[in-house]
Design an enzyme around this catalytic site. Structure first.
Site, PDB file in Angstrom:
ATOM      1  CG  HIS A 146      31.010  79.815  51.869  1.00  0.00           C
ATOM      2  ND1 HIS A 146      31.900  80.863  51.906  1.00  0.00           N
ATOM      3  CD2 HIS A 146      32.508  78.942  52.317  1.00  0.00           C
ATOM      4  CE1 HIS A 146      31.935  81.091  52.295  1.00  0.00           C
ATOM      5  NE2 HIS A 146      33.166  79.785  52.904  1.00  0.00           N
ATOM      6  CG  HIS A 198      32.882  83.235  62.501  1.00  0.00           C
ATOM      7  ND1 HIS A 198      32.650  81.699  61.988  1.00  0.00           N
ATOM      8  CD2 HIS A 198      34.088  83.468  62.463  1.00  0.00           C
ATOM      9  CE1 HIS A 198      34.274  81.107  63.171  1.00  0.00           C
ATOM     10  NE2 HIS A 198      34.560  82.882  63.187  1.00  0.00           N
ATOM     11  CD  GLU A 240      34.875  77.972  59.091  1.00  0.00           C
ATOM     12  OE1 GLU A 240      35.150  78.781  59.284  1.00  0.00           O
ATOM     13  OE2 GLU A 240      34.233  77.933  58.265  1.00  0.00           O
ATOM     14  CE1 TYR A 251      38.231  85.036  64.099  1.00  0.00           C
ATOM     15  CE2 TYR A 251      36.358  85.028  65.064  1.00  0.00           C
ATOM     16  CZ  TYR A 251      37.114  84.049  64.527  1.00  0.00           C
ATOM     17  OH  TYR A 251      37.221  83.027  63.781  1.00  0.00           O
ATOM     18  CG  HIS A 263      35.917  87.825  54.496  1.00  0.00           C
ATOM     19  ND1 HIS A 263      35.096  87.876  54.078  1.00  0.00           N
ATOM     20  CD2 HIS A 263      35.544  86.433  55.226  1.00  0.00           C
ATOM     21  CE1 HIS A 263      33.827  87.326  55.153  1.00  0.00           C
ATOM     22  NE2 HIS A 263      34.470  86.364  55.136  1.00  0.00           N
ATOM     23  CG  ASP A 323      46.696  90.023  24.917  1.00  0.00           C
ATOM     24  OD1 ASP A 323      47.392  90.635  26.058  1.00  0.00           O
ATOM     25  OD2 ASP A 323      47.510  89.453  24.026  1.00  0.00           O
ATOM     26  NE  ARG A 359      38.603  80.860  60.735  1.00  0.00           N
ATOM     27  CZ  ARG A 359      38.766  82.421  60.233  1.00  0.00           C
ATOM     28  NH1 ARG A 359      38.089  83.304  60.748  1.00  0.00           N
ATOM     29  NH2 ARG A 359      39.166  83.113  58.861  1.00  0.00           N
ATOM     30  CG  ASP A 379      40.023  80.240  56.988  1.00  0.00           C
ATOM     31  OD1 ASP A 379      40.043  78.779  55.802  1.00  0.00           O
ATOM     32  OD2 ASP A 379      38.798  80.942  57.114  1.00  0.00           O
ATOM     33  CG  HIS A 391      30.900  76.629  55.235  1.00  0.00           C
ATOM     34  ND1 HIS A 391      31.831  75.912  54.070  1.00  0.00           N
ATOM     35  CD2 HIS A 391      32.181  77.351  55.881  1.00  0.00           C
ATOM     36  CE1 HIS A 391      33.050  76.420  54.496  1.00  0.00           C
ATOM     37  NE2 HIS A 391      33.596  76.537  55.650  1.00  0.00           N
ATOM     38  CD  GLU A 401      37.435  76.411  58.002  1.00  0.00           C
ATOM     39  OE1 GLU A 401      38.488  77.648  57.688  1.00  0.00           O
ATOM     40  OE2 GLU A 401      36.210  76.417  57.675  1.00  0.00           O
ATOM     41  CG  ASP A 454      37.406  76.122  54.421  1.00  0.00           C
ATOM     42  OD1 ASP A 454      38.106  77.129  54.759  1.00  0.00           O
ATOM     43  OD2 ASP A 454      36.536  76.920  54.791  1.00  0.00           O
TER      44      ASP A 454
HETATM   45  N1  GLY Z   1      37.973  79.890  54.587  1.00  0.00           N
HETATM   46  C1  GLY Z   1      36.454  80.360  54.275  1.00  0.00           C
HETATM   47  C2  GLY Z   1      35.971  78.959  55.818  1.00  0.00           C
HETATM   48  O1  GLY Z   1      36.137  79.758  56.106  1.00  0.00           O
HETATM   49  O2  GLY Z   1      34.103  80.016  55.052  1.00  0.00           O
HETATM   50 MN    MN Z   2      35.132  77.746  56.468  1.00  0.00          MN
HETATM   51 MN    MN Z   3      38.325  78.785  55.935  1.00  0.00          MN
END
Ligand code: GLY
Ligand code: MN
Ligand code: MN
Length: 456
Positions: free
Chosen positions: A367, A356, A396, A400, A245, A41, A417, A262, A360, A419, A273
């Site tokens: 996103h 990648h 970003e 890798y 991820h 619950d 990375r 991240d 975004h 960002e 982000d």
């Molecule tokens: N943290 C998700 C991205 O960087 O898109």
């Molecule tokens: Mn991002």
């Molecule tokens: Mn991110």
């Protein structure tokens, strides 16, 4: 709690009504999210639907917005939970329709229990229906019953909406251009998140576990009033940084590791982000520094395209070129195999290390919504759209380097990375996450500054 100012929410409802009028008028139905059971619950913390919140500022569950856009009348209606002293003892304050109507500036508000009675009346001869059957599908069944009820009255000359337009077509374009109220909240989210990254840098030590740094992020988010992380924080040390991820956050950090974080908070429903990568020991090795500065250069090249009029993908192409040149220079790509820079880009050889996109949209959702390509043409050949003042994007790039036969060993398991959150302005851009330490010198200085205040 009602937001400090309801004016921006009212203005958005007005704008949506005006857009509906341009399409001949009609009725919009926008429900909030459903409460979700976690187990038994026990519920997940409630998070309102982003479209619903964007138009209301109202964050209680069990609520629906109805907007009427007709030549003879334009109205905004909120359906919400009744006040309930018994439930309020257990679960806390509810506005109830009367207080919600005045506090959130709706023309009318009714109990949610009256939705099934009122909707057939409101849908009768309403014109087009502006609705999405995908955002909160729990309402789909009720809607089809209301439509049946209205259709049953056709012999009295009443008609049900014959045309449905996905209301997201209008709302996504609105949400893509942030108003000053949203920009202020996004700046706050980015500033808190930047402080959290700096805190993690100061607290990092070899021997710790990744989750200890995750806890430092959360500490900083919450102590500044951010409600939650905007997405699952990634705290990835060593080889884990090459898992895009990764969210396990359970590994022990070793001397010599890089740590990729991240993470961003959600502040009053708006996301930050941000990604930073730093050495556990406080000092980058020569190989780590080579790759780090390459990613930083790629980010700077992409940022040069962050301005109104540039095409959305210009920044990505610029980043890919810098990264690919660097991969050849560092010996990660062999020009005898992949050819020169242009060949390596055309043949997608860079994807071994950069797989990648470079960003975004960012907003209520991490996103965020909004089209990336032009709507005028069909298919994959549709050109990407141009950036406009008021859009917020992330930039970003990363690299890798997983162990492989063709890769010099000194670069194995380096995952980096960087960002940032970028607002497109009238004359260029504003980096909302500008205060987060970023250069090698800034990061090493931030990490050194910790030793006197929090000894290992
Ligand atoms: N943290 C998700 C991205 O960087 O898109
Ligand atoms: Mn991002
Ligand atoms: Mn991110």
């Amino acid at each position: 709690m009602a937001p400090a100012s309801i004016a921006p929410f009212q203005a958005r409802r007005q704008q949506l009504i005006a857009l509906m009028m341009e399409q001949g008028g009609g009725i919009a139905i926008i429900p909030t999210a459903r409460e979700l059971i976690r187990n038994n619950d026990n519920h997940f913390p409630f998070r309102h639907d982003s479209y619903f919140y964007y138009l209301s500022g109202f964050s209680e569950p069990e609520a629906v917005i109805v907007l009427i856009a007709q030549a003879e009348q334009q109205r905004s209606i909120l359906f919400c939970r009744e006040k309930d002293p018994e439930h309020e003892i257990w679960d806390g304050f509810r506005f109830g329709p009367t207080a919600a109507q005045s506090n959130f500036g709706f023309d009318f508000a009714y109990p949610i229990e009256s939705l099934n009675d009122k909707m057939p009346e409101l849908l009768a001869d309403a014109g087009k229906l502006f609705y999405s059957n995908q955002t909160e599908p729990h309402l789909n069944h009720q809607l089809s019953q209301w439509m049946q009820t209205v259709r049953g009255k056709s012999r009295s000359g009443i008609s049900a909406p014959a045309i449905t337009i996905d209301v997201r077509e209008l709302l996504d374009e609105m949400r893509l251009i942030k108003d000053p109220h949203e920009i202020a909240l996004m700046q706050r989210a980015a500033s808190i998140s930047g402080a959290a990254h700096a805190r993690a840098m100061r607290h990092a030590r070899p021997g710790q576990f990744e989750y200890e740094l995750e806890a430092e992020l959360l500490h900083e988010f919450r102590r500044h009033g951010a409600q939650a992380p905007a997405y699952g924080s990634i705290v990835a040390s060593g080889a884990n940084a090459c898992v895009l991820h990764y969210q396990h956050n359970q590994a022990q950090i070793r001397e010599g590791d890089l740590i990729l974080i991240d993470a961003g908070c959600e502040f009053d429903s708006y996301a930050a982000d941000i990604t930073r990568t730093f050495p556990a020991s406080g000092k980058f090795s020569a190989a780590q520094k080579n790759v780090y500065n390459l990613v930083l250069n790629a980010q700077q090249a992409a940022m040069a395209w962050a301005r109104a009029g540039a095409v959305y993908m210009d920044g990505h192409h610029a980043a890919v070129r810098v990264l690919t040149e660097g991969m050849l220079d560092l010996g990660l790509l062999d020009k005898n195999i992949v050819g020169n820079v242009d060949d390596a880009i055309a043949g997608l050889a860079y994807r071994q290390f950069y797989m990648h996109g470079t960003g975004h949209w960012l907003g209520l959702d991490v996103h965020d919504v909004g089209r990336y390509r032009d709507v005028q043409k069909m298919g994959d050949e549709r050109p990407y759209r141009r950036l406009q003042e008021g859009m917020v994007i992330t930039i970003e790039p990363g690299m890798y380097v997983r162990p492989a036969d063709n890769v010099p060993e000194q670069y194995w398991n380096i995952g980096i990375r960087i960002e940032d959150d970028i607002l497109i302005t009238a004359d260029g851009h504003l980096n909302l996450s500008r205060d987060t330490p970023k250069t090698v010198a800034e990061i090493e200085a931030e990490m050194r500054s910790a030793t006197s205040v929090c000894p290992a």
